[in-house]
Design an enzyme around this catalytic site. Structure first.
Site, short mmCIF file in Angstrom:
data_model
loop_
_atom_site.label_atom_id
_atom_site.label_comp_id
_atom_site.label_asym_id
_atom_site.label_seq_id
_atom_site.Cartn_x
_atom_site.Cartn_y
_atom_site.Cartn_z
N ASP A 8 0.81 -1.22 0.00
CA ASP A 8 0.00 0.00 0.00
C ASP A 8 0.85 1.28 0.00
OD1 ASP A 8 -1.12 -2.32 1.29
OD2 ASP A 8 -2.86 -1.13 1.85
N GLU A 39 -4.02 2.20 -2.72
CA GLU A 39 -5.29 2.73 -2.22
C GLU A 39 -5.16 3.87 -1.20
OE1 GLU A 39 -7.97 0.55 0.00
OE2 GLU A 39 -6.67 0.44 1.72
N ASN A 40 -3.98 4.09 -0.67
CA ASN A 40 -3.79 5.20 0.28
C ASN A 40 -2.91 6.30 -0.29
OD1 ASN A 40 -3.55 2.45 2.32
ND2 ASN A 40 -5.15 3.96 2.73
N ASN A 67 -10.41 -1.16 0.71
CA ASN A 67 -11.57 -0.47 1.29
C ASN A 67 -11.56 1.03 1.03
OD1 ASN A 67 -9.30 -0.86 3.19
ND2 ASN A 67 -10.48 0.46 4.55
N HIS A 68 -10.42 1.61 0.63
CA HIS A 68 -10.36 3.04 0.30
C HIS A 68 -10.43 3.30 -1.20
CE1 HIS A 68 -9.63 4.28 4.41
NE2 HIS A 68 -8.63 3.42 4.52
N HIS A 153 -6.90 -8.08 0.21
CA HIS A 153 -6.87 -6.90 1.07
C HIS A 153 -7.72 -7.20 2.30
CE1 HIS A 153 -5.92 -2.61 1.44
NE2 HIS A 153 -7.12 -2.47 2.00
N HIS A 178 -3.22 -4.19 3.36
CA HIS A 178 -4.14 -3.49 4.27
C HIS A 178 -3.54 -3.16 5.62
CE1 HIS A 178 -7.77 -2.00 6.12
NE2 HIS A 178 -7.74 -2.94 7.04
N HIS A 180 -0.35 -2.66 6.49
CA HIS A 180 0.77 -1.70 6.37
C HIS A 180 2.03 -2.13 7.11
CE1 HIS A 180 -1.85 2.03 5.17
NE2 HIS A 180 -2.24 0.92 4.58
#
Length: 273
Positions: A8, A39-40, A67-68, A153, A178, A180
């Site tokens: 991520d 995603e982040n 999820n993001h 994820h 997810h 990290h």
């Protein structure tokens, strides 16, 4: 065949590390295919189309999320026109974009990338096992696909391990995202599938999961939010998983973690030479 998966991306620091280091890694180590979970990447929450383009220009062949995926509202639009952008395949029917896609690697191989999200301690979604089965069955290893990468994820390590064992021998790599934090359990399962519970993040590890420390610590101490989470801006560590693939079977010959820069121990896959 050489494949690299990067965990991520968190904020500007993570983006800068990827765009600065990835092109050189591709050239120096003759990487055939690169997958990045992004995603982040936009301020810690979601992705913009400009960021997607920048990552593709840096060498990403596919960009997964979680999820993001749609925290940046523009993703609801560009998800349809960006084939290299994936959102979890078990999102509800009618969600924009795609959860899996077949791509051409630099060596001419066909690589299926599938993005799936867990349900334990996460939002309630469709069954991830059924979703990944559907995608893999539609494009089997050794038939339409020369390699298959699954980004799972998820929060729970047990769910990640269960998916990996369920897919063992049918895919090249199952890698968790997810949380990290890079896990120390990289291995090749009995059926030949490479696995690691979490690839870690591309971001500043002098942080709380990539975010500036003060606000998360304050919330743990007081249970009162006093500001927004902001991505930490220090030097990022590029974290991921590298796989050497048997081109005759599409299964893994070797797997190793990668970490470059920042505060973590520096590691390059030994089979890269």
């Amino acid at each position: 065949m050489r494949l690299l998966f990067l965990g991520d991306i968190v904020g500007r620091s993570g983006r800068a590390a990827v765009t600065a280091l990835l092109p050189g890694l591709i050239d120096r180590y003759s990487l055939d295919f690169v997958v990045i979970n992004g995603e982040n990447a936009a301020g810690g929450f979601g992705m913009t189309e400009e960021i997607v383009t920048d990552l593709i220009d840096a060498g990403a062949d596919a960009i997964t999320t979680g999820n993001h995926a749609f925290d940046q509202r523009e993703a609801l639009v560009f998800a349809e026109r960006q084939p290299r952008f994936l959102r979890p395949a078990n999102f509800p029917a009618g969600t924009p974009g795609r959860g899996a896609n077949l791509y051409s690697a630099r060596n001419g191989a066909n690589v299926l990338v599938c993005n799936v999200m867990g349900r334990v301690f996460m939002d309630a979604l469709d069954d991830p096992f059924a979703a990944v089965d559907r995608e893999v069955s539609a494009c089997p290893l050794g038939e339409q696909a020369d390699a298959i990468v699954v980004d799972f994820h998820a929060e729970a390590t047990s769910e990640k391990q269960a998916v990996a064992h369920h897919l063992d021998g049918r895919v090249t790599l199952v890698v968790g995202t997810h949380t990290h934090v890079p896990t120390a359990d990289h291995r090749i399962l009995a059926g030949g599938t490479a696995y690691q519970s979490d690839a870690g993040m591309c971001g500043d590890y002098d942080s709380v999961l990539g975010m500036e420390k003060d606000e998360p610590v304050r919330r743990f101490l007081t249970k009162i939010p006093s500001g927004r989470f902001t991505p930490a801006a220090g030097a990022a560590t590029l974290c991921g998983v590298a796989v050497e693939i048997d081109e005759s079977t599409g299964l893994a010959l070797a797997v190793a973690p990668l970490s470059i820069g920042g505060v973590l121990e520096q590691r390059l896959p030994p089979f890269w030479g």
